[in-house]
Design an enzyme around this catalytic site. Structure first.
Site, PDB file in Angstrom:
ATOM      1  N   HIS A  74      -8.849  -8.165   9.647  1.00  0.00           N
ATOM      2  CA  HIS A  74      -9.306  -8.784  10.903  1.00  0.00           C
ATOM      3  C   HIS A  74     -10.584  -8.168  11.469  1.00  0.00           C
ATOM      4  O   HIS A  74     -11.203  -8.756  12.357  1.00  0.00           O
ATOM      5  CB  HIS A  74      -8.223  -8.672  11.982  1.00  0.00           C
ATOM      6  CG  HIS A  74      -6.969  -9.430  11.668  1.00  0.00           C
ATOM      7  ND1 HIS A  74      -6.987 -10.768  11.342  1.00  0.00           N
ATOM      8  CD2 HIS A  74      -5.663  -9.042  11.621  1.00  0.00           C
ATOM      9  CE1 HIS A  74      -5.730 -11.171  11.114  1.00  0.00           C
ATOM     10  NE2 HIS A  74      -4.921 -10.151  11.263  1.00  0.00           N
ATOM     11  N   ASP A 109      -1.398 -12.230   3.534  1.00  0.00           N
ATOM     12  CA  ASP A 109      -0.855 -11.722   4.788  1.00  0.00           C
ATOM     13  C   ASP A 109      -0.394 -12.912   5.649  1.00  0.00           C
ATOM     14  O   ASP A 109      -0.903 -14.027   5.499  1.00  0.00           O
ATOM     15  CB  ASP A 109      -1.978 -10.966   5.509  1.00  0.00           C
ATOM     16  CG  ASP A 109      -1.501 -10.135   6.681  1.00  0.00           C
ATOM     17  OD1 ASP A 109      -1.366  -8.922   6.514  1.00  0.00           O
ATOM     18  OD2 ASP A 109      -1.285 -10.713   7.769  1.00  0.00           O
ATOM     19  N   HIS A 111      -1.065 -13.380   8.615  1.00  0.00           N
ATOM     20  CA  HIS A 111      -2.154 -13.753   9.529  1.00  0.00           C
ATOM     21  C   HIS A 111      -3.392 -14.179   8.730  1.00  0.00           C
ATOM     22  O   HIS A 111      -3.641 -13.650   7.639  1.00  0.00           O
ATOM     23  CB  HIS A 111      -2.528 -12.564  10.424  1.00  0.00           C
ATOM     24  CG  HIS A 111      -1.396 -12.053  11.259  1.00  0.00           C
ATOM     25  ND1 HIS A 111      -0.529 -11.081  10.808  1.00  0.00           N
ATOM     26  CD2 HIS A 111      -0.987 -12.385  12.512  1.00  0.00           C
ATOM     27  CE1 HIS A 111       0.373 -10.825  11.761  1.00  0.00           C
ATOM     28  NE2 HIS A 111       0.122 -11.609  12.795  1.00  0.00           N
TER      29      HIS A 111
END
Ligand code: ZN
Length: 308
Positions: A74, A109, A111
């Site tokens: 991220h 993942d 996310h």
């Protein structure tokens, strides 16, 4: 594009001007990205482990290297985000690019791998693929099928958003529909994979319902597709799941599975006695149909957009 200098500048700004003045500019603060003692040192070690994995693979010293502390997908070029300070997948990919390699990035993942996608959104030398719980329901709120890249990178970003409660069967169906054909078409020299295990049914932060069996099949498929392979860790917040899942992954990388019995030192500390999940919640048939239909809609839309 991503530049290491951005990070170095951020660290310099923070140390010169103080956190109060500059912390907010770089995504630090209360919440997901607090500043903590030795943060810089630990985060550099994580990033270094991914770069070292890329070096070993690029030099041909190993066919696969697993840097399980990495996978901080991220982080953006100029800000920390979602527990991630330095984006080690991006650093590892840049290393491989500098050796003249074409790189495919596969992110499983729970996310969306937004920081990695953003770093290579305009590049046709890096194919990014992310399967995740839809941004409609989960952080970071991106990763939809229409995000396919721009400029020269148009067609080189692929996203498969999935519904909450998606289980092994539907996840594996979506993965096999999209990932192998995209990889075969792109023909990468190396694959970098982010192997987050927060897709697990026991994970407290997400709503997908994979078991370690489903996760292991995903890892096996990546192994079969990868000419060379830099494997990274990622999310995972059920502490008795993460070591089991990544041990399974490591066994697949070694091509030598570990015994299913866990050592007593492990079982004394965590629940469960087997490396694989031995029982897991089953979705009711009505929900199974719903998550499958959601996945089918997304996969068909993505294939249409990417002419797959
Ligand atoms: Zn995650």
């Amino acid at each position: 594009m991503f530049h290491t200098q951005d990070y170095l500048r951020a660290v310099q700004d923070l140390s010169q001007g103080g956190f109060e003045q500059n912390g907010w500019m770089y995504g630090f603060g209360p919440g997901d990205n607090p500043v903590w003692p030795e943060m810089d040192k630990v985060e550099r070690l994580k990033a270094g482990s991914a770069i070292q994995a890329a070096e070993l693979v690029a030099a041909g010293k190993v066919e696969v290297a697993f840097a399980f502390a990495g996978g901080m997908h991220h982080a953006h070029a100029n800000r920390a985000s979602g527990f991630c300070v330095f984006n080690d997948p991006v650093l590892a990919i840049h290393y491989l690019l500098r050796q003249g390699m074409r790189v495919a990035y596969i992110d499983v993942d729970a996310h969306h791998g937004d920081g990695v996608q953003a770093a290579f959104y305009t590049s046709d030398q890096v194919l990014t693929i992310s399967l995740h719980e839809s941004g409609q329901f989960l952080f970071p709120g991106t990763g939809f099928t229409h995000e396919t890249g721009s400029g020269a990178g148009d067609g080189y970003s692929a996203n498969v958003p999935l519904a909450p409660y998606t289980d092994d069967e539907t996840y594996l169906w979506a993965f096999r529909e999209v990932v192998p054909p995209l990889i075969r078409r792109f023909q990468p020299d190396a694959i970098v994979s982010q192997l987050g295990v927060d897709t697990h049914y026991d994970d407290p932060l997400t709503h997908l319902m994979l078991s370690t069996h489903g996760f292991a099949k995903v890892v096996e498929t990546i192994r079969d597709l990868a000419p060379r392979w830099v494997a990274l860790g990622g999310g995972g917040y059920a502490l008795d799941v993460v070591p089991r899942a990544w041990t399974l992954a490591y066994g697949i990388m070694r091509d030598e599975p570990f015994p299913d019995d866990l050592p007593p030192a492990y079982t004394a500390r965590y629940s469960g006695s087997r490396l694989h999940d031995s029982n897991w919640p089953e979705l009711d048939p009505g929900s199974q149909v719903k998550v499958r239909r959601y996945a089918e809609t997304q996969v068909h839309d993505l294939k249409r957009r990417l002419n797959l």
